[in-house]
Each structure stands twice: as structure tokens, then as C-alpha cells.
Write a protein that holds these residues in place. Structure first.
Motif, short mmCIF file in Angstrom:
data_model
loop_
_atom_site.label_atom_id
_atom_site.label_comp_id
_atom_site.label_asym_id
_atom_site.label_seq_id
_atom_site.Cartn_x
_atom_site.Cartn_y
_atom_site.Cartn_z
N LEU A 261 0.83 -1.21 0.00
CA LEU A 261 0.00 0.00 0.00
C LEU A 261 0.86 1.25 0.00
O LEU A 261 0.63 2.19 -0.78
CB LEU A 261 -0.92 0.00 1.22
N SER A 269 -2.62 8.60 0.81
CA SER A 269 -3.59 7.73 0.13
C SER A 269 -3.59 6.33 0.73
O SER A 269 -4.65 5.71 0.91
CB SER A 269 -3.28 7.67 -1.37
N MET A 273 -6.68 4.28 2.53
CA MET A 273 -7.11 2.94 2.16
C MET A 273 -7.10 2.00 3.36
O MET A 273 -8.00 1.16 3.51
CB MET A 273 -6.20 2.40 1.05
N GLU A 276 -10.14 2.72 5.37
CA GLU A 276 -11.32 2.12 4.74
C GLU A 276 -11.40 0.63 5.07
O GLU A 276 -12.49 0.09 5.30
CB GLU A 276 -11.26 2.33 3.23
N TRP A 335 -9.24 -2.56 -4.44
CA TRP A 335 -7.82 -2.18 -4.42
C TRP A 335 -7.12 -2.61 -5.71
O TRP A 335 -6.31 -1.87 -6.27
CB TRP A 335 -7.12 -2.82 -3.22
#
Length: 434
Positions: A261, A269, A273, A276, A335
Motif C-alpha cells: 500500500l 492515500s 485505504m 477504509e 484495491w
């Protein structure tokens, strides 16, 4: 040419005068050197005193901050009693010529036994003693003997006793030469211990100081008994401030290869993620009756069981894990649309059941309510042992026995040298809930 006698006398006098001048200069230099050394010593001593004063001030400030925190937990009455006890201990020390002093109370262990002693108050209060205050004092100590036997213990030379608690000396930097340890009684019960100390280089305590101390202990027994109702004030974690014996199930989950990631996306960012992921996965756990205890990097610890839902917490945790794995497939699909490299990220979980303890954990100024117990270690080991190239859920043998035929399990071969084998004798992969 011949020189007359007065000339030699003049030369002699001159030489004598020069010698005296040299002597005076030498003596003056010697005095100046001594003065410089003395001045340096005074400066160093003053600097050490200033450092001690600053250390004490910082410790008192931290104590004040802790008192402000405690005021919301125990109220003004308890803090007033604690302040009064601190002042009395200082007076006891002055009356007996002690340079150190403490009042201890017992820490209750399983079945009502005494596991050790905890500081209720300690003097002098500096940064070192503040660290010492959080230590549990073993019963095999001078204060512990006084508590267990219910009799006064005077030690003339601490270095000669086997009950010397050297751990306290290494933390505080205080090297005692002598101690007086007096049990505090109320209604025939020993409820604490008063300890007075003298450091190395001072005269050991004698019968006179012991007699004076015995006259003082009755003054504080009632206050100590009142303060025992407020375990939040104790230096060491006390069993009364925790809920013991709570049977629950813990679910430890994370994602493998989460570094992708942060490697493939800007940090902001990647963090979004990750949030989330927690938002969706934790919501699944909440729907199954779980409570979130801690976030740990790319993972989290959830607890199933009291006080929210106590019945069937094992099956609730298993159902939650399976639903989480299914929900993660949706998260990962999104993703991979952003970056195919994220297809290597997988969901892992470990589940274990057993006895948990709830209590405040952390630095004395910043503590969080959390849980502790062997099931957490087992669940963490199970999660870490899960494969990284696919999503998987591992459970231990004890939980497998509890779940029985309600779930579908596949046995896992344990590596005898691995961390998982050190935490459980059997492990299974949870395939699904029937």
C-alpha cells in the motif's frame, strides 16, 4: 679590588627579601589554587543540588498531573486523604531521622492470597522514586516479612540481610544502611507496612527510633484503610481495579504485505485505504457482537464476550472472522482495480478463548483501558502463523473443542520450533461456519 662588608650585607638582605617575595608569591598562588578548587567544588555541589531540585520539581509536577487525572476517578476526598498521608510520612521521617520512607499495602492475588506489596506513598518523591513506585515489592523482603509476621522488623545493616530487595535500590539509586518496618493494624488485621530508611554513611536505627516509630503507626492505620478503597491511587496495578476471570474470545486480524500500500501509493492515500479497510472489517465484527480493544499497525484486536454479549461468544467470533474474510475480498477487489499489485495482500486472523483481565495499561500519565491474558498471545501467534499468500483463519485446539461440529475445521501441522507450537498444542484452519 676588595669589597667591603656592608656590600655583602646588602646583597644578603636583598637575596633574603627576594626569597621572601618568592615565598609569598608561591603561598599566594597556592591559596589561589585552593580557592579555585574550592570554588569549582562549590559550583559542582550547587549544580548537583540544582539538578536534584529540578528533578524533584519535575517529579512533583508529574505527580500533580497524575492527581488531576485521579481526581476524576477517585474524587477530592481520596486525594485529600492521600495528601494527608504524604505529609504524615514526612513528619515520621523527621521524628526518627529517616531519609527515606514508604507505606505499602497488599496486592491481592488469586483466591484472596497476597501476591506482593504496592507503594501507597513514598518519600522523598523524585523522578527515580516515581519510577520505583510502580514496582511490586515481593513478600520476600524486609517489608514483606513485617507484613506476613505482623511484627516489627528492624535491620541495622541492610547489606547483611537476604531479604534485601536490590531491584528497588537499582531503580531509586538509594542505598540503605538500615531500616525499620512496622505492620499497620486495624481491628487486628495487618493492612499495610510503614518502612523507614537511612542511607549509607548515616547511623543505623536503634531501639530509640524503633520506639518512636511504634508510637506513630497508629496515627495512619485508619487513613490507610480508607485509601485501600481506592486502588487507583496505588503505585502498582492492583487486582481490585481489574475484572478477573472473564471468559471471552479474542480475534486478532491483520493483512499480509501491507507495505505494498505504502510502496504503490502516496502515504496519505495508503493511510486512507487502510482506514477504509478498518471501517469495513471492524463493522462486520461489531455486527457479530465484538468490541474493539486495540489497533496495532495494519491489524486490530477484537473481543467477544462480556460485558456486551456473553453467551455463544466463541461462535460469534468464528462467524465474524468468516464474514470479515468475505468482506475483505470485496475490499481487495476495489484495491486491485486501483493497482493490480495489491492482489498480493491477504486477510489473516487468529482466534482463541480463555480467561481475560481488563484494566488500565500504559505509562502512569497516559493509560488506556485494555485487556490482557494468554488468549491474546495465542491469537496473535495464530494470526502470524497464517499463510501470507492467501487469506486464512486459524484457531487453537481449545476453541476448536468449544466450537465442536458448529464449524468446519482443517488440522494444521505445527512446527515444533515455531512460535505457534509454544502457545498451543493443536491448531486448525477455520474453513467455515455450518
Amino acid at each position: 679590588m676588595m669589597l667591603n662588608a656592608p656590600f655583602f650585607e646588602y646583597v644578603g638582605i636583598t637575596a633574603t627579601i627576594l626569597g621572601l617575595i618568592a615565598l609569598v608569591v608561591g603561598v599566594a598562588r597556592w591559596f589561589f589554587t585552593l580557592e579555585a578548587r574550592a570554588s569549582k567544588a562549590r559550583d559542582e555541589t550547587q549544580q548537583l543540588r540544582l539538578q536534584d531540585d529540578l528533578s524533584s520539581a519535575k517529579a512533583r509536577n508529574e505527580q500533580l498531573l497524575e492527581s488531576v487525572r485521579l481526581s476524576g476517578e477517585v474524587g477530592r476526598v481520596a486525594l485529600s486523604l492521600k495528601t494527608d498521608l504524604d505529609e504524615r510520612l514526612q513528619r515520621f521521617m523527621a521524628a526518627t531521622g529517616a531519609t527515606g520512607g514508604s507505606i505499602y499495602v497488599p496486592i491481592e492475588g488469586p483466591g484472596g492470597s497476597v501476591a506482593g506489596l504496592s507503594f501507597l506513598t513514598i518519600e522523598p518523591f523524585n523522578r527515580q522514586n516515581r519510577l520505583l513506585k510502580s514496582k511490586i515489592i515481593p513478600l520476600r523482603s524486609m517489608a514483606g516479612r513485617a507484613f506476613q509476621q505482623g511484627e516489627a522488623v528492624i535491620v541495622s545493616h541492610v547489606a547483611d540481610t537476604t531479604e534485601r530487595f536490590q531491584g528497588a535500590e537499582s531503580v531509586s539509586g538509594y542505598q540503605p544502611i538500615s531500616s525499620i518496618n512496622l505492620p499497620l493494624r486495624l481491628a487486628g488485621e495487618v493492612i499495610g507496612v510503614l518502612q523507614l530508611l537511612r542511607r549509607r554513611g548515616e547511623q543505623p536505627f536503634g531501639d530509640e527510633e524503633l520506639g518512636a516509630a511504634k508510637l506513630l503507626v497508629e496515627e495512619v492505620a485508619g487513613t490507610v484503610a480508607d485509601l485501600r478503597k481506592y486502588p487507583e491511587i496505588f503505585g502498582a496495578m492492583n487486582g481490585e481495579r481489574m475484572r478477573e476471570g472473564t471468559d471471552a474470545t479474542v480475534l486478532f486480524f491483520d493483512i499480509s504485505s501491507s507495505s505494498i500500500l505504502f510502496r504503490e501509493f502516496p502515504t496519505s492515500s495508503a493511510l486512507q485505504m487502510l482506514n477504509e479497510f478498518f471501517e469495513q472489517i471492524c463493522e462486520v465484527g461489531f455486527q457479530h457482537g465484538g468490541a474493539l480493544d486495540n489497533y496495532m499497525g495494519d491489524g486490530a484486536l477484537m473481543r467477544f464476550g462480556g460485558p456486551r454479549i456473553s453467551e455463544g461468544h466463541e461462535l460469534n467470533a468464528a462467524g465474524a472472522a468468516c464474514a470479515m474474510a468475505k468482506e475483505f475480498a470485496t475490499v481487495r477487489h476495489y484495491w486491485t482495480e486501483l493497482n493490480p499489485a495489491l492482489g498480493k495482500v491477504n486477510f489473516r486472523a487468529g482466534i482463541a478463548s480463555g480467561q481475560l483481565v481488563e484494566g488500565a495499561v500504559g505509562h502512569s500519565l497516559v493509560r488506556n483501558l485494555s485487556v490482557a491474558g494468554l488468549p491474546i498471545s495465542v491469537a496473535s501467534a495464530l494470526c502470524n502463523a497464517a499463510p501470507r499468500d492467501r487469506s486464512a483463519i486459524y484457531v487453537d485446539g481449545s476453541l476448536a473443542d468449544r466450537l465442536g461440529d458448529q464449524v468446519e475445521l482443517t488440522p494444521i501441522a505445527l512446527d515444533a520450533a515455531g512460535k505457534l507450537a509454544a502457545n498451543t498444542d493443536r491448531a486448525f484452519e477455520l474453513v467455515g461456519v455450518r
